[in-house]
Design a protein around this motif. Sequence first.
Motif, PDB file in Angstrom:
ATOM      1  N   LEU A 115      45.550  29.917  26.977  1.00 30.21           N
ATOM      2  CA  LEU A 115      46.864  30.023  26.341  1.00 30.21           C
ATOM      3  C   LEU A 115      46.771  29.708  24.853  1.00 30.21           C
ATOM      4  O   LEU A 115      47.420  30.364  24.029  1.00 30.21           O
ATOM      5  CB  LEU A 115      47.866  29.088  27.020  1.00 30.21           C
ATOM      6  CG  LEU A 115      48.338  29.502  28.413  1.00 30.21           C
ATOM      7  CD1 LEU A 115      49.206  28.405  29.014  1.00 30.21           C
ATOM      8  CD2 LEU A 115      49.102  30.815  28.361  1.00 30.21           C
ATOM      9  N   ALA A 116      45.963  28.745  24.498  1.00 32.84           N
ATOM     10  CA  ALA A 116      45.791  28.403  23.085  1.00 32.84           C
ATOM     11  C   ALA A 116      45.154  29.567  22.331  1.00 32.84           C
ATOM     12  O   ALA A 116      45.558  29.882  21.201  1.00 32.84           O
ATOM     13  CB  ALA A 116      44.937  27.148  22.944  1.00 32.84           C
ATOM     14  N   GLU A 133      45.853  34.151  18.662  1.00 26.96           N
ATOM     15  CA  GLU A 133      45.747  35.583  18.402  1.00 26.96           C
ATOM     16  C   GLU A 133      47.110  36.164  18.011  1.00 26.96           C
ATOM     17  O   GLU A 133      47.209  37.000  17.115  1.00 26.96           O
ATOM     18  CB  GLU A 133      45.173  36.308  19.621  1.00 26.96           C
ATOM     19  CG  GLU A 133      43.705  36.025  19.843  1.00 26.96           C
ATOM     20  CD  GLU A 133      43.186  36.600  21.159  1.00 26.96           C
ATOM     21  OE1 GLU A 133      43.978  37.172  21.939  1.00 26.96           O
ATOM     22  OE2 GLU A 133      41.973  36.460  21.413  1.00 26.96           O
ATOM     23  N   LEU A 134      48.149  35.744  18.721  1.00 25.00           N
ATOM     24  CA  LEU A 134      49.494  36.233  18.403  1.00 25.00           C
ATOM     25  C   LEU A 134      49.947  35.742  17.024  1.00 25.00           C
ATOM     26  O   LEU A 134      50.659  36.462  16.321  1.00 25.00           O
ATOM     27  CB  LEU A 134      50.480  35.779  19.475  1.00 25.00           C
ATOM     28  CG  LEU A 134      50.341  36.460  20.835  1.00 25.00           C
ATOM     29  CD1 LEU A 134      51.281  35.814  21.845  1.00 25.00           C
ATOM     30  CD2 LEU A 134      50.622  37.956  20.746  1.00 25.00           C
ATOM     31  N   ARG A 135      49.565  34.567  16.669  1.00 26.99           N
ATOM     32  CA  ARG A 135      49.946  34.010  15.388  1.00 26.99           C
ATOM     33  C   ARG A 135      49.316  34.800  14.232  1.00 26.99           C
ATOM     34  O   ARG A 135      49.883  34.912  13.150  1.00 26.99           O
ATOM     35  CB  ARG A 135      49.525  32.540  15.305  1.00 26.99           C
ATOM     36  CG  ARG A 135      50.286  31.722  14.302  1.00 26.99           C
ATOM     37  CD  ARG A 135      49.882  30.292  14.417  1.00 26.99           C
ATOM     38  NE  ARG A 135      48.450  30.181  14.193  1.00 26.99           N
ATOM     39  CZ  ARG A 135      47.906  29.634  13.109  1.00 26.99           C
ATOM     40  NH1 ARG A 135      48.626  29.102  12.193  1.00 26.99           N
ATOM     41  NH2 ARG A 135      46.599  29.603  12.953  1.00 26.99           N
ATOM     42  N   LEU A 136      48.159  35.384  14.482  1.00 26.67           N
ATOM     43  CA  LEU A 136      47.453  36.137  13.441  1.00 26.67           C
ATOM     44  C   LEU A 136      48.122  37.473  13.162  1.00 26.67           C
ATOM     45  O   LEU A 136      47.880  38.075  12.121  1.00 26.67           O
ATOM     46  CB  LEU A 136      45.990  36.344  13.841  1.00 26.67           C
ATOM     47  CG  LEU A 136      45.132  35.083  13.916  1.00 26.67           C
ATOM     48  CD1 LEU A 136      43.747  35.435  14.429  1.00 26.67           C
ATOM     49  CD2 LEU A 136      45.064  34.382  12.571  1.00 26.67           C
ATOM     50  N   PHE A 137      48.951  37.946  14.081  1.00 24.13           N
ATOM     51  CA  PHE A 137      49.636  39.227  13.865  1.00 24.13           C
ATOM     52  C   PHE A 137      50.799  39.045  13.006  1.00 24.13           C
ATOM     53  O   PHE A 137      51.593  38.824  12.532  1.00 24.13           O
ATOM     54  CB  PHE A 137      50.071  39.860  15.204  1.00 24.13           C
ATOM     55  CG  PHE A 137      48.917  40.460  15.947  1.00 24.13           C
ATOM     56  CD1 PHE A 137      48.279  41.602  15.497  1.00 24.13           C
ATOM     57  CD2 PHE A 137      48.441  39.867  17.109  1.00 24.13           C
ATOM     58  CE1 PHE A 137      47.227  42.158  16.190  1.00 24.13           C
ATOM     59  CE2 PHE A 137      47.386  40.414  17.814  1.00 24.13           C
ATOM     60  CZ  PHE A 137      46.786  41.565  17.352  1.00 24.13           C
TER      61      PHE A 137
END
Length: 59
Positions: A49-50, A55-59
Amino acid sequence: MTENKDKIIEVTQNLSAISEENAAGTERASSSVQEQVTTIEEIAKQEKLATISEELRLF
């Protein structure tokens, strides 16, 4: 003859008690291992999950 019979009964009872203690010890060990597996699985989920979150934060 009776003395030998009594000795055999005593030894058999002692072996039976040892066997029961071993079985209980094995059950405790198995339970402990299962708890460790569950903990490791939870840690793996949290790490995954981390990673997804990062990964989502990088988008």
